[in-house]
Design an enzyme around this catalytic site. Structure first.
Site, PDB file in Angstrom:
ATOM      1  N   ASN A 194     -10.271  -2.743   2.908  1.00  0.00           N
ATOM      2  CA  ASN A 194     -10.051  -2.633   1.455  1.00  0.00           C
ATOM      3  C   ASN A 194     -11.371  -2.273   0.782  1.00  0.00           C
ATOM      4  O   ASN A 194     -12.417  -2.205   1.442  1.00  0.00           O
ATOM      5  CB  ASN A 194      -9.545  -3.967   0.901  1.00  0.00           C
ATOM      6  CG  ASN A 194      -8.052  -4.182   1.155  1.00  0.00           C
ATOM      7  OD1 ASN A 194      -7.283  -3.227   1.244  1.00  0.00           O
ATOM      8  ND2 ASN A 194      -7.653  -5.433   1.250  1.00  0.00           N
ATOM      9  N   HIS A 207       0.834  -1.218   0.000  1.00  0.00           N
ATOM     10  CA  HIS A 207       0.000   0.000   0.000  1.00  0.00           C
ATOM     11  C   HIS A 207       0.862   1.259   0.000  1.00  0.00           C
ATOM     12  O   HIS A 207       0.535   2.243   0.667  1.00  0.00           O
ATOM     13  CB  HIS A 207      -0.940   0.032   1.201  1.00  0.00           C
ATOM     14  CG  HIS A 207      -1.954  -1.074   1.229  1.00  0.00           C
ATOM     15  ND1 HIS A 207      -3.252  -0.909   0.828  1.00  0.00           N
ATOM     16  CD2 HIS A 207      -1.852  -2.368   1.601  1.00  0.00           C
ATOM     17  CE1 HIS A 207      -3.921  -2.046   0.965  1.00  0.00           C
ATOM     18  NE2 HIS A 207      -3.078  -2.954   1.429  1.00  0.00           N
TER      19      HIS A 207
HETATM   20  C1  HEM Z   1      -1.664 -11.111   7.608  1.00  0.00           C
HETATM   21  C2  HEM Z   1      -2.169 -10.273   6.725  1.00  0.00           C
HETATM   22  C3  HEM Z   1      -1.661  -8.879   6.535  1.00  0.00           C
HETATM   23  C4  HEM Z   1      -0.472  -8.320   6.912  1.00  0.00           C
HETATM   24  C5  HEM Z   1       0.685  -8.973   7.663  1.00  0.00           C
HETATM   25  C6  HEM Z   1      -0.490  -6.939   6.486  1.00  0.00           C
HETATM   26  C7  HEM Z   1       0.542  -6.042   6.677  1.00  0.00           C
HETATM   27  C8  HEM Z   1       0.542  -4.719   6.308  1.00  0.00           C
HETATM   28  C9  HEM Z   1       1.617  -3.807   6.534  1.00  0.00           C
HETATM   29  C10 HEM Z   1       2.935  -4.153   7.209  1.00  0.00           C
HETATM   30  C11 HEM Z   1       1.234  -2.600   6.054  1.00  0.00           C
HETATM   31  C12 HEM Z   1       2.047  -1.310   6.072  1.00  0.00           C
HETATM   32  C13 HEM Z   1       1.771  -0.570   7.364  1.00  0.00           C
HETATM   33  C14 HEM Z   1       2.576   0.694   7.501  1.00  0.00           C
HETATM   34  O1  HEM Z   1       3.746   0.716   7.141  1.00  0.00           O
HETATM   35  O2  HEM Z   1       2.007   1.693   8.012  1.00  0.00           O
HETATM   36  C15 HEM Z   1      -0.092  -2.745   5.537  1.00  0.00           C
HETATM   37  C16 HEM Z   1      -0.847  -1.745   4.996  1.00  0.00           C
HETATM   38  C17 HEM Z   1      -2.186  -1.871   4.720  1.00  0.00           C
HETATM   39  N1  HEM Z   1      -2.949  -3.022   4.771  1.00  0.00           N
HETATM   40 FE1  HEM Z   1      -2.328  -4.817   5.304  1.00  0.00          FE
HETATM   41  N2  HEM Z   1      -1.674  -6.659   5.862  1.00  0.00           N
HETATM   42  C18 HEM Z   1      -2.427  -7.828   5.873  1.00  0.00           C
HETATM   43  C19 HEM Z   1      -3.692  -7.992   5.358  1.00  0.00           C
HETATM   44  C20 HEM Z   1      -4.528  -6.958   5.018  1.00  0.00           C
HETATM   45  C21 HEM Z   1      -5.951  -7.066   4.803  1.00  0.00           C
HETATM   46  C22 HEM Z   1      -6.762  -8.349   4.918  1.00  0.00           C
HETATM   47  C23 HEM Z   1      -6.401  -5.805   4.527  1.00  0.00           C
HETATM   48  C24 HEM Z   1      -7.783  -5.335   4.255  1.00  0.00           C
HETATM   49  C25 HEM Z   1      -8.866  -5.975   4.623  1.00  0.00           C
HETATM   50  C26 HEM Z   1      -5.256  -4.906   4.564  1.00  0.00           C
HETATM   51  C27 HEM Z   1      -5.319  -3.544   4.353  1.00  0.00           C
HETATM   52  C28 HEM Z   1      -4.237  -2.699   4.442  1.00  0.00           C
HETATM   53  C29 HEM Z   1      -4.321  -1.280   4.151  1.00  0.00           C
HETATM   54  C30 HEM Z   1      -5.556  -0.504   3.740  1.00  0.00           C
HETATM   55  C31 HEM Z   1      -3.038  -0.768   4.326  1.00  0.00           C
HETATM   56  C32 HEM Z   1      -2.589   0.669   4.102  1.00  0.00           C
HETATM   57  C33 HEM Z   1      -2.822   1.509   5.341  1.00  0.00           C
HETATM   58  C34 HEM Z   1      -2.406   2.930   5.063  1.00  0.00           C
HETATM   59  O3  HEM Z   1      -3.067   3.568   4.222  1.00  0.00           O
HETATM   60  O4  HEM Z   1      -1.433   3.394   5.666  1.00  0.00           O
HETATM   61  N3  HEM Z   1      -4.141  -5.636   4.857  1.00  0.00           N
HETATM   62  N4  HEM Z   1      -0.496  -4.064   5.680  1.00  0.00           N
END
Ligand code: HEM
Length: 480
Positions: free
Chosen positions: A126, A53
């Site tokens: 999402n 993202h």
């Molecule tokens: C085990 C599963 C998942 C892991 C380990 C994971 C991990 C991460 C990490 C490390 C980030 C970056 C965070 C940062 O640097 O601030 C991120 C961002 C994000 N993830 Fe996940 N994620 C997972 C599943 C999901 C799922 C299922 C969704 C949605 C239903 C999701 C939605 C998002 C969104 C929207 C962001 C961006 C947030 C922003 O705008 O700063 N992720 N994810």
């Protein structure tokens, strides 16, 4: 009045156009502190981008309660009709890097941070109600398959379809991604979902399962492949600019926020596993209940401070809202805060955009860039009248049974994708098939294509047959 130029230490700065030199043609002097500082700061301007993202845009606004939900949750943010809570959102692509074109086919992130009176509450979802995998152990592998090939440093259809074809739990989300919704025309014109099942608890201690839906009031609009490709060349930041310009022109986007509420025991015995994020809960069984409006009415004033330093986490919960046993969610409870300590530093929660709008009292101290620290006692227990615990904030336990182990979810992943296929209009089905054929058609290994088409076939024989015929595969190759 024009402000005077100063250094970062506030000293008046006499000349920002000419370095100090030894004479008109002479070399630059090391005593030119302003020059050295300017070059040194420039070298440190980049921080690690989000590991996923990375490309996104955000805006500020508020949530207004239209239906009091205190019968289901003691979270103040959802009680009292008319109540407003300030918030900030960030919308994003998943796979591309920070400079990636906005209009590539991808799932879009939909993250909201509510600054509530009980501290920060984040919904990090999402624009899709489900996800590709349902075990956190698979997440890094899934993302590797979406990112660049380690040898060629290019994105690879072979990698992503290889992973999906070997991960049948992905077929529901792959169907959504390949449908029209894979390329939204605007961040304002897409729905958002909390995706996981969460737990709500009311003041009496009664527990419920809940799913969040953000329904765009602008209507859902998507881009054709042709227009998206054209825009990717013409305006890399198309979605970001669209959001910024709309709010600049006071065309403030809004979403109707709704929930599905499932009584605790019913949820445990539902026909599907409600803690499996590859599945939805039927709205026929549990209809949407509108609870409020989310409005975005303010652009970031400084993108780096408001958006790049913004740190969401599914672990940011407030009393009345708790995690569920969803395995993927459980992994996320660790993943985000760890990523943010790495990306922004140990005290990232003290950055202005992440700071809660309530006072923080605890015994954490120090670390890089610590700010606003209390001077009082820094250990507990203490006899110095330090801050005390809040027993009412305790989470409500679930009864557990079974043995520790590594469990596969043996489930039917195909039926939901089949139902979705049959819900689409004939024109939407045709575009879905065309998109899959266009993308899966670039895969160089027939075995990957065959494995994936077998999934579509199991979802719905017609769905599988149409993709197979688009790819020039024979029916015998995809029948199991
Ligand atoms: C085990 C599963 C998942 C892991 C380990 C994971 C991990 C991460 C990490 C490390 C980030 C970056 C965070 C940062 O640097 O601030 C991120 C961002 C994000 N993830 Fe996940 N994620 C997972 C599943 C999901 C799922 C299922 C969704 C949605 C239903 C999701 C939605 C998002 C969104 C929207 C962001 C961006 C947030 C922003 O705008 O700063 N992720 N994810």
């Amino acid at each position: 009045m024009t402000e005077h130029l100063t250094t970062n230490e506030g000293q008046p700065w006499s000349d920002n156009q000419h370095s100090q030199t030894a004479g008109q043609r002479g070399p630059v002097l090391i005593q030119d502190y302003q020059l050295l500082e300017k070059l040194a700061h420039f070298n440190r301007e980049r921080i690690p981008e989000r590991v996923v993202h990375a490309k996104g845009a955000g805006a500020k606004g508020y949530f207004k309660v239209t239906r009091d939900m205190s019968a289901y949750t003691k979270a103040a943010v959802f009680s009292g009709v008319g109540k407003q809570t300030p918030l900030i959102t960030r919308f994003s692509q998943v796979a591309g890097e920070a400079g990636y074109p906005d209009t590539y086919r991808d799932v879009r992130g939909f993250a909201v941070k509510f600054y509530t009176e009980a501290g920060n509450y984040d919904i990090v979802g999402n624009n899709t109600p489900v996800f590709f995998v349902n075990d956190p152990l698979k997440f890094p592998d899934f993302i590797h398959s979406q990112k660049r090939d380690p040898r060629t440093h290019a994105r690879s259809q072979d990698m992503q379809w290889d992973f999906w074809s070997l991960s049948p739990e992905s077929v529901h989300q792959v169907t959504i991604l390949m449908s029209d919704r894979g390329i939204p025309a605007s961040y304002r014109m897409m729905h958002g979902y909390g995706s996981h099942t969460f737990k709500w608890v009311n003041a009496a201690g009664e527990q419920f399962w809940v799913k969040y839906h953000f329904k765009t009031n602008q209507g859902v609009h998507n881009l054709s492949n042709e227009l998206a490709a054209k825009l990717a060349g013409q305006d890399t930041d198309y979605l970001q600019n669209d959001l910024l310009n709309a709010i600049e022109q006071k065309d403030n986007p809004s979403w109707t926020v709704a929930v599905q509420i499932v009584p605790y025991e019913e949820g445990l015995n539902y026909k599907y596993d409600i803690f499996d994020v590859t599945k939805v809960i039927s709205q026929k069984d549990y209809p949407l209940i509108e609870i409020g409006q989310m409005v975005l009415d303010e652009n970031p004033t400084n993108n780096f401070e408001d958006i790049e330093e913004l740190a969401f986490s599914p672990a940011n919960l407030v009393p009345g809202i708790e995690a569920s046993p969803d395995k993927l969610l459980q992994g996320r409870l660790f993943g985000y805060k760890d990523a943010e300590r790495y990306r922004l530093g140990a005290n990232y929660e003290q950055l202005p955009v992440n700071r809660p709008q309530v006072a923080v009292h605890n015994y954490a101290r120090d670390g890089a860039m610590a700010q606003n620290q209390a001077s009082g006692v820094n250990y507990e227990p203490n006899s110095s009248d330090g801050p005390t615990e809040v027993p009412t904030a305790q989470v409500h336990g679930d009864q557990l049974t079974g043995k520790t182990g590594h469990y596969a979810v043996n489930d039917d992943y195909y039926a939901a994708a089949g139902r979705l296929y049959r819900l689409l209009s004939a024109a939407e089905q045709t575009r879905l098939i065309d998109n899959i054929v266009m993308n899966l058609g670039q895969v160089t290994k027939p075995a990957i294509q065959i494995r994936e088409v077998r999934q579509f076939y199991q979802a719905d024989p017609e769905y599988g047959q149409r993709v197979a015929s688009g790819l020039g595969l024979a029916l015998e190759q995809i029948k199991i």
